[in-house]
Design an enzyme around this catalytic site. Sequence first.
Site, PDB file in Angstrom:
ATOM      1  N   HIS A  34     -32.816 120.814 -21.953  1.00  0.00           N
ATOM      2  CA  HIS A  34     -32.243 120.603 -23.297  1.00  0.00           C
ATOM      3  C   HIS A  34     -30.801 120.090 -23.244  1.00  0.00           C
ATOM      4  O   HIS A  34     -30.262 119.686 -24.284  1.00  0.00           O
ATOM      5  CB  HIS A  34     -32.281 121.898 -24.101  1.00  0.00           C
ATOM      6  CG  HIS A  34     -33.654 122.354 -24.469  1.00  0.00           C
ATOM      7  ND1 HIS A  34     -34.561 121.541 -25.124  1.00  0.00           N
ATOM      8  CD2 HIS A  34     -34.284 123.547 -24.251  1.00  0.00           C
ATOM      9  CE1 HIS A  34     -35.685 122.206 -25.313  1.00  0.00           C
ATOM     10  NE2 HIS A  34     -35.548 123.415 -24.785  1.00  0.00           N
ATOM     11  N   ASP A  66     -42.750 121.813 -19.872  1.00  0.00           N
ATOM     12  CA  ASP A  66     -42.269 122.925 -20.692  1.00  0.00           C
ATOM     13  C   ASP A  66     -42.840 122.796 -22.104  1.00  0.00           C
ATOM     14  O   ASP A  66     -43.047 121.679 -22.604  1.00  0.00           O
ATOM     15  CB  ASP A  66     -40.743 122.870 -20.731  1.00  0.00           C
ATOM     16  CG  ASP A  66     -40.116 124.119 -21.305  1.00  0.00           C
ATOM     17  OD1 ASP A  66     -39.587 124.915 -20.519  1.00  0.00           O
ATOM     18  OD2 ASP A  66     -40.131 124.285 -22.545  1.00  0.00           O
TER      19      ASP A  66
END
Length: 343
Positions: free
Chosen positions: A160, A196
Amino acid sequence: MLTFYSDGTRRRRARSELDGGVLVSPYECPERVELVLERVRDVGLGEVREPEAFGLEPVLAVHDRGYVDFLARCWDDWLAEGRTGEAIAWIWPTRTMRDDVIPEHIDGRLGHYALSADTSICEGTFEAAMASKDIALSAVRHTLASGAPSFGLCRPPGHHAARDQFGGYCFFNNAAIAAQQALDRGVARVAILDVDFHHGNGTQEIFFERDDVLFLSLHGDPRTCFPYFLGHADETGRGRGEGFNVNYPLPPGTAFDAWSRALDDALARIRAAGCELLVVSLGVDAFEHDPISAFKLTSDDFTELGRRLAALRLPTTFLLEGGYAVEEIGINAVNVLTGFEAA
């Protein structure tokens, strides 16, 4: 398979996460890597090795220097204001405000560099992020030198983290740093496959206009899942990067049959692109019992994932991302690795 791990990853132990309007104990905690490490040793996966220290130069190859300086100073600057809690952003330069002038006050700088309010900065955060990227760099260097697969037991995770933003528990983008290191050492094109549950928005942002990294992400549809504002199928790259960004947004409740069809398409694209190295952003939060995800993969499905990745016959580095069903995270992460090894 060689595993890289450092006790330095435990230096970050945040107490606060904003979830559902209340502050809770963070889902991302040191126990995650402890359970994975225990499983690595229980199954005899291979040697566990300390990483080398690489300094900031590889970080600055993908991250903004002002952002890196902010992370290095944030905790001290926060304490200098007399604060007793953890540093959490509470105001952002949203659509109606300017983002070209970085505030001097720590609250403003937090808002400038934060992606989301879920991630606090606490004592040891910068040091843990440094240890995590050293793990990633050591793992990819081992694979480049030997051709053998490697596993980087990274914490904090990284996917992220954008060029100049943190959030989603991520500060330095470990996969991006590892991929750039491979390119700098002569690899022509790297594939980053992100499995993910949450979209790897940071990795996408870093490589969106480049054709030397093929980024592919299987994740929860951003219309209903964090990070909400990136990860749609029509985000395919820009300029030279057109066609080198591939997103597979999938609905809540997705089980392995549908998930694996997207995986097979991603693997076919990696083969067709002539990639010379595979970096796997190994989040295992697609697991059916993960507390902050909505897919339905089983522990056995992660073994099959490993087998399918091995069929690419590429030098491969695995880097830990998410996975928050703490009881099963070790089983699921290591199942991918043993499935890969067995194949």
